[in-house]
Design a protein around this motif. Structure first.
Motif, mmCIF file in Angstrom:
data_model
loop_
_atom_site.group_PDB
_atom_site.id
_atom_site.type_symbol
_atom_site.label_atom_id
_atom_site.label_comp_id
_atom_site.label_asym_id
_atom_site.label_seq_id
_atom_site.Cartn_x
_atom_site.Cartn_y
_atom_site.Cartn_z
ATOM 1 N N ASN A 39 53.760 34.900 37.381
ATOM 2 C CA ASN A 39 52.311 35.099 37.434
ATOM 3 C C ASN A 39 52.047 36.428 38.119
ATOM 4 O O ASN A 39 52.979 37.103 38.565
ATOM 5 C CB ASN A 39 51.647 33.952 38.207
ATOM 6 N N GLY A 40 50.817 36.800 38.197
ATOM 7 C CA GLY A 40 50.470 38.036 38.888
ATOM 8 C C GLY A 40 49.004 38.039 39.249
ATOM 9 O O GLY A 40 48.199 37.326 38.648
ATOM 10 N N TYR A 41 48.687 38.801 40.263
ATOM 11 C CA TYR A 41 47.302 38.928 40.715
ATOM 12 C C TYR A 41 46.976 40.400 40.898
ATOM 13 O O TYR A 41 47.845 41.202 41.247
ATOM 14 C CB TYR A 41 47.098 38.231 42.065
ATOM 15 N N CYS A 42 45.728 40.744 40.679
ATOM 16 C CA CYS A 42 45.225 42.047 41.070
ATOM 17 C C CYS A 42 44.202 41.828 42.175
ATOM 18 O O CYS A 42 43.454 40.857 42.153
ATOM 19 C CB CYS A 42 44.576 42.774 39.891
ATOM 20 N N ILE A 43 44.205 42.721 43.146
ATOM 21 C CA ILE A 43 43.214 42.626 44.225
ATOM 22 C C ILE A 43 41.977 43.412 43.804
ATOM 23 O O ILE A 43 42.026 44.619 43.605
ATOM 24 C CB ILE A 43 43.768 43.183 45.544
ATOM 25 N N GLU A 44 40.872 42.704 43.650
ATOM 26 C CA GLU A 44 39.610 43.324 43.260
ATOM 27 C C GLU A 44 38.839 43.778 44.491
ATOM 28 O O GLU A 44 38.641 43.009 45.425
ATOM 29 C CB GLU A 44 38.743 42.327 42.487
ATOM 30 N N VAL A 45 38.417 45.027 44.473
ATOM 31 C CA VAL A 45 37.562 45.550 45.537
ATOM 32 C C VAL A 45 36.262 46.019 44.889
ATOM 33 O O VAL A 45 36.278 46.872 43.996
ATOM 34 C CB VAL A 45 38.234 46.718 46.290
ATOM 35 N N THR A 46 35.157 45.453 45.324
ATOM 36 C CA THR A 46 33.845 45.813 44.780
ATOM 37 C C THR A 46 32.922 46.206 45.927
ATOM 38 O O THR A 46 32.871 45.516 46.957
ATOM 39 C CB THR A 46 33.221 44.641 44.001
ATOM 40 N N ALA A 47 32.221 47.313 45.762
ATOM 41 C CA ALA A 47 31.334 47.795 46.830
ATOM 42 C C ALA A 47 30.135 48.503 46.230
ATOM 43 O O ALA A 47 30.225 49.123 45.169
ATOM 44 C CB ALA A 47 32.096 48.736 47.758
ATOM 45 N N GLU A 48 29.012 48.408 46.926
ATOM 46 C CA GLU A 48 27.785 49.102 46.518
ATOM 47 C C GLU A 48 27.573 50.289 47.452
ATOM 48 O O GLU A 48 27.617 50.140 48.678
ATOM 49 C CB GLU A 48 26.582 48.161 46.576
#
Length: 215
Positions: free
Chosen positions: A135-144
């Protein structure tokens, strides 16, 4: 000898099924990209007070090992490396509201992982009844990003929203038994998670700079 080899095989298989993670992380390349985009002391405030550190997918919860304070420290350190002057909102020309720093639940690798295909253990005589899954994951970074506009030649007291930016370049690969493959906390190490978070944060800043957000 055959008995000894069998013991080694069983030990190796057991280690695999306990789960392990890895990530593509080149510190020198990351630093090189950052140094090429140095902004020379643009004043920036970082607000991560309400950052979301977990996501939900397929009725499962995926939560970071790191807490909000640790994530903010990473954001601050990388921002400083880009050349930002980190300051209070009152003194800043820009404010970055960090909304999410979280595992994506495997969405960025949809169709590639055993977990996302809905597979379970494959029973086999060769592997004593089980095969490891991937399996695998990506780390999502979201900012305004907010900026302070000029009003009649003076900087406004209020900030205005400019745009929302996202990045998920930080990737973690996992190999584990199928019963554990969806257990983020048990299969992903805190060290691999930190590297993936740093990669996604650096990519977020790089994207904002290249799009001219601070010009």
């Amino acid at each position: 000898m055959k008995q000894l080899m069998k013991h080694f095989f069983i030990l190796g298989l057991a280690a695999t099924l306990l789960g392990c993670s890895s990530t593509q992380y080149d510190a020198s390349e990351l630093v090189s990209h950052i140094d090429q985009l140095n902004l020379k002391a643009v004043k920036l405030a970082i607000d991560s007070e309400n950052v979301v550190l977990a996501s939900q997918a397929n009725e499962r919860l995926f939560k970071l090992h790191h807490n909000a304070l640790e994530v903010k420290e990473m954001l601050t350190n990388i921002a400083k490396r880009f050349g930002f002057e980190i300051t209070t909102e009152k003194q800043a020309a820009y404010r970055l509201n960090v909304l999410d720093v979280k595992p994506d639940g495997g969405a960025c690798l949809e169709g590639l992982s055993s977990f996302n295909k809905g597979l379970t253990f494959t029973f086999s005589v060769i592997t004593l009844g089980v095969l490891p899954a991937t399996n695998g994951y990506c780390i999502e970074v979201t900012a305004e990003l907010f900026y302070r506009p000029e009003v009649y030649g003076k900087l406004s007291d209020e900030m205005t929203s400019l745009a929302t930016f996202s990045a998920n370049k930080g990737r973690i690969n996992v190999v584990a038994g199928a019963n554990e493959i969806d257990n983020y906390q048990r299969t992903v190490t805190i060290e691999d998670e930190a590297r993936a978070i740093e990669t996604s944060i650096a990519d977020l800043f790089e994207d904002m700079i290249k799009q001219g957000a601070f010009e």
